[in-house]
Write an enzyme that holds these catalytic residues in place. Structure first.
Site, mmCIF file in Angstrom:
data_model
loop_
_atom_site.group_PDB
_atom_site.id
_atom_site.type_symbol
_atom_site.label_atom_id
_atom_site.label_comp_id
_atom_site.label_asym_id
_atom_site.label_seq_id
_atom_site.Cartn_x
_atom_site.Cartn_y
_atom_site.Cartn_z
ATOM 1 N N ASP A 155 46.194 52.896 31.404
ATOM 2 C CA ASP A 155 47.428 53.044 32.165
ATOM 3 C C ASP A 155 48.612 52.720 31.252
ATOM 4 O OD1 ASP A 155 48.841 53.638 34.461
ATOM 5 O OD2 ASP A 155 48.908 51.552 35.103
ATOM 6 N N HIS A 176 61.679 52.618 34.756
ATOM 7 C CA HIS A 176 60.751 51.664 35.373
ATOM 8 C C HIS A 176 60.651 50.385 34.536
ATOM 9 C CE1 HIS A 176 57.209 49.962 37.278
ATOM 10 N NE2 HIS A 176 56.555 50.000 36.129
ATOM 11 N N GLU A 191 52.353 52.366 42.716
ATOM 12 C CA GLU A 191 53.033 52.933 41.569
ATOM 13 C C GLU A 191 52.736 54.428 41.585
ATOM 14 O OE1 GLU A 191 52.187 50.789 37.884
ATOM 15 O OE2 GLU A 191 53.609 49.238 38.514
ATOM 16 N N GLU A 241 52.344 57.700 39.941
ATOM 17 C CA GLU A 241 52.093 58.070 38.548
ATOM 18 C C GLU A 241 51.497 59.477 38.478
ATOM 19 O OE1 GLU A 241 49.984 55.244 36.179
ATOM 20 O OE2 GLU A 241 50.860 53.500 37.183
ATOM 21 N N ASP A 279 48.703 53.781 41.439
ATOM 22 C CA ASP A 279 48.211 52.539 40.822
ATOM 23 C C ASP A 279 48.617 51.370 41.718
ATOM 24 O OD1 ASP A 279 47.475 50.546 39.021
ATOM 25 O OD2 ASP A 279 49.333 50.720 37.868
ATOM 26 N N ARG A 311 51.693 42.539 43.348
ATOM 27 C CA ARG A 311 52.694 41.971 42.429
ATOM 28 C C ARG A 311 52.588 40.467 42.302
ATOM 29 N NH1 ARG A 311 53.686 46.351 39.593
ATOM 30 N NH2 ARG A 311 54.504 48.049 40.891
ATOM 31 N N GLN A 322 49.569 39.754 40.098
ATOM 32 C CA GLN A 322 49.916 40.203 38.742
ATOM 33 C C GLN A 322 50.868 39.225 38.047
ATOM 34 O OE1 GLN A 322 51.834 44.054 38.839
ATOM 35 N NE2 GLN A 322 52.159 44.131 36.629
ATOM 36 N N LYS A 326 45.736 44.745 39.587
ATOM 37 C CA LYS A 326 45.610 46.208 39.530
ATOM 38 C C LYS A 326 44.188 46.704 39.806
ATOM 39 C CE LYS A 326 49.711 47.084 37.424
ATOM 40 N NZ LYS A 326 50.668 48.134 37.804
ATOM 41 N N THR A 378 42.590 52.229 42.382
ATOM 42 C CA THR A 378 43.536 53.218 41.872
ATOM 43 C C THR A 378 43.155 54.538 42.521
ATOM 44 O OG1 THR A 378 43.594 52.066 39.734
ATOM 45 C CG2 THR A 378 44.434 54.327 39.779
ATOM 46 N N GLU A 431 60.602 48.153 42.854
ATOM 47 C CA GLU A 431 61.921 48.613 42.407
ATOM 48 C C GLU A 431 62.792 49.070 43.578
ATOM 49 O OE1 GLU A 431 61.415 51.194 38.596
ATOM 50 O OE2 GLU A 431 59.453 51.005 39.545
#
Lengths: 418, 418
Positions: free
Chosen positions: A123, A130, A196, A198, A231, A235, A238, A251, A255, A364
């Site tokens: 990844d 970002h 996320e 992606e 993904d 948080r 993490q 994570k 996925t 975000e």
């Protein structure tokens, strides 16, 4: 050049004959095998291929009769092109209608499976917007971009066995988190569960040898196609775990990828220049070079995303905003002599643009929870709640000017298990 | 209880019938298949199993006729125990001598292969001595241990496809590094190539389900055995790349493992208490509990290492010095609901003890190059030079009081490719 098909498809169907993505499907009581999506139908390609030779190539009927795309991925680019030409032929020349039609099944009548057995999953972190946003949120006292960020595409290995197909429910993960004021970590369900948005790149072609890097110019021999990739990220887990060796349990619980792999061939018209990599200058192995067709070995892709949260489109990221190109990710991954092999999967990292409306994560979008996101049902969200459903969608220009779709990548959050 | 064998083995042979490690071998012109090492011989177990039933279990002759251990790993612990009892029987009761002898081949006449198809490879950081040393060297202005270190076993995913079997040459990797005084990174061969002496844990048993953690108490159902593991590390590449997402190209070029998987069953007498995890208190899912046999679900292992550099033993790390136990690594990896499956590989992280003579990396032994290491040939070393050969060896107490060996994990450094 607009191709017409004998199938009853509208001109704006995102799965017209310009697209032809591959997946793995099964009918009730039958074994999973490779299929190609056309409109809302799945073509049983191994069954059709068994009716006659597909060009002079390998025995694609047996390659496609398998439960993953990996054997087809291993065939390499010339076979992928033979297969695409054959598919185009049988779906556009009405002489094939009677032979092909019995092998088309409505999507609603089949189950879709994880399309590949994932080898190594890497990844990346390829969006400057970002990386700057996350840097500001996670490391407010430092420069948002680490000193290495514009010199190399930062990446890390993820857990390949927890890559799941769209539609798989996502159980809220438990783990350690440390509230800022608490003296010690606590254990429990993540309270900052995020997405996320992606793009995933599926690797094919022959496995490379140890000590033999893939150059930027050769990357196209190894990229078979793309999938939507979510993904999922806890948080709070993490933030507590990731120093110094990177993300792990924040994570690795899941996925999600979309079931249809849209080929690089179908995306030829979506190639665009990167937004710019002049400062600082790149080391030669990462430096894009002009190609004979006027393009560049380090190209971006014009793919437009929608991030849908419980029915509200909360963000519209554009993949063309990404700083690092897919070819650069592959060249970097192998420049130390590491191999790559069919089934490897690269995630682009969160796709975020310069505006709030183009941010690809809820971290975000809600600025770490400080700015809630309003949904059409009148509720507000910061991070994911149990029962929430997130759907990624994307489309791109196709080779004949019509748009092609990447389909959907959907996941619903289930409560943590006690 | 000392078992005697009809084989001509000395009492201090590290591969006596207390050991019986599994590997994958081939004879010239024949397909690779599972073998068991006894002394300096390899037993062709599928051939012997085909002569008659192995207990009432599954068809081990076909499971062992495969080119990796994965199918055997998937069988689970009760089958592993049946197999061990059968092997012990045929190698200790002379009635089997005539049937078995034709299927024993001298090690010198066979090739040894990577014993498993590696699923996900996770590398940990479980030695407090190593973490403190590296913290002092890499982050001299901070506390050597990060705040999370004693709350969770820190780990990250590595590249599974570059795990290679002992004896595979290691090409010096190229990559980006940034000399401290340089304004920008440079590209070229690593000039700080290092080893990490580790223990690798091979996972077996049925694949778990998403959302179903493996508890400390259940870890023994999933650990099949151990290998020596050398986590080759390019310190200059690693130092430049690893913030914020962890090691990537500094590690992913190669990881060597020994060809023989020594089973957890053979290591029963090597179980020892951990050095101590009282402060800070652990969250319950990581807390060891007494077992009915007087041991603890979080146990260490008494395995003594030698690190040999061009013929000189430069270090003697002890695995019993490790802070985190293997069961804690597995429980942590799955506590967020991530699955584990047969073929997964866990690296312990560098095994370092409290003294210079027990450091498991050259980064630590030479204190980042400041204190060269003298070799018996009169030369001095800091990091690896082209042509250097590193050999890891280890042994442990066996079940009948004699020592058992883990064999060797050897790698030679080849010059970087231009």
């Amino acid at each position: 050049m607009t191709m017409t098909t004998w199938l009853d498809l509208s001109d704006d169907d995102l799965f017209g004959v310009d697209n032809l993505p591959y997946g793995v499907f099964s009918r009730v009581g039958e074994a999973p095998r490779v299929g190609v999506r056309v409109g809302d139908l799945v073509l049983d390609v191994s069954a059709v291929a068994a009716l006659g030779d597909v060009g002079d190539g390998p025995d694609l009927a047996s390659v496609w009769r398998q439960s993953t795309l990996n054997a087809f991925l291993a065939q390499g680019r010339s076979t992928w092109q033979i297969a695409r030409a054959w598919l185009t032929e049988i779906l556009t020349d009405a002489v094939h209608r009677d032979g092909v039609s019995p092998h088309l099944y409505p999507l609603a009548e089949v189950a879709l499976h994880l399309p590949l057995a994932v080898g190594d999953y890497v990844d990346f972190y390829a969006s400057e917007h970002h990386a700057r946003n996350v840097g500001r949120i996670f490391r407010p006292d430092s420069e948002p971009l680490t000193p290495n960020w514009k010199h190399l595409p930062i990446g890390y290995h993820g857990r390949s066995q927890t890559v799941v197909v769209s539609g798989t429910d996502i159980v809220r993960p438990c783990g350690q988190r440390k509230p800022p004021t608490a003296p010690a970590p606590v254990f429990g369900p993540s309270v900052r569960l995020d997405i996320e948005a992606e793009l995933g790149f599926v690797v094919g072609g022959p496995a490379t040898d140890l000590g033999s890097p893939v150059s930027l110019a050769d990357a196209d021999e190894h990229f078979f196609g793309v999938v939507l990739l979510n993904d999922w990220s806890a948080r709070d887990i993490q933030a507590w775990e990731y120093v110094p060796l990177g993300p792990f349990l924040g994570k690795s619980f899941a996925t999600s990828i979309s079931p249809w792999v849209v080929t690089m061939e179908a995306l030829r018209a979506a190639r665009v220049p990167l937004p710019g990599q002049d400062t600082p200058p790149l080391l030669p192995y990462l430096r894009g070079e002009p190609t004979t067709d006027g393009a560049n070995t380090a190209y971006g892709l014009d793919i437009s995303y929608e991030v849908d949260w419980n029915g509200t489109v909360v963000s519209r990221p554009e993949y063309r905003d990404m700083y690092w190109s897919p070819a650069q990710m592959l060249a970097h991954t192998t420049v130390n002599g590491a191999t790559t092999r069919p089934g490897d999967l690269f995630g682009s990292g969160t796709i975020s643009g310069p505006t709030r409306e183009s941010r690809g994560s809820f971290l975000e979008l809600s600025w770490s929870g400080a700015e809630p996101v309003g949904l059409d049902d009148g509720t507000e969200r910061t991070f994911l709640e149990d029962g929430d459903v997130v759907t990624l969608r994307a489309s791109a220009p196709g080779v004949s000017g019509r748009r092609i779709g990447l389909g959907e990548c959907v996941g619903r959050i289930l409560p943590a298990r006690p």
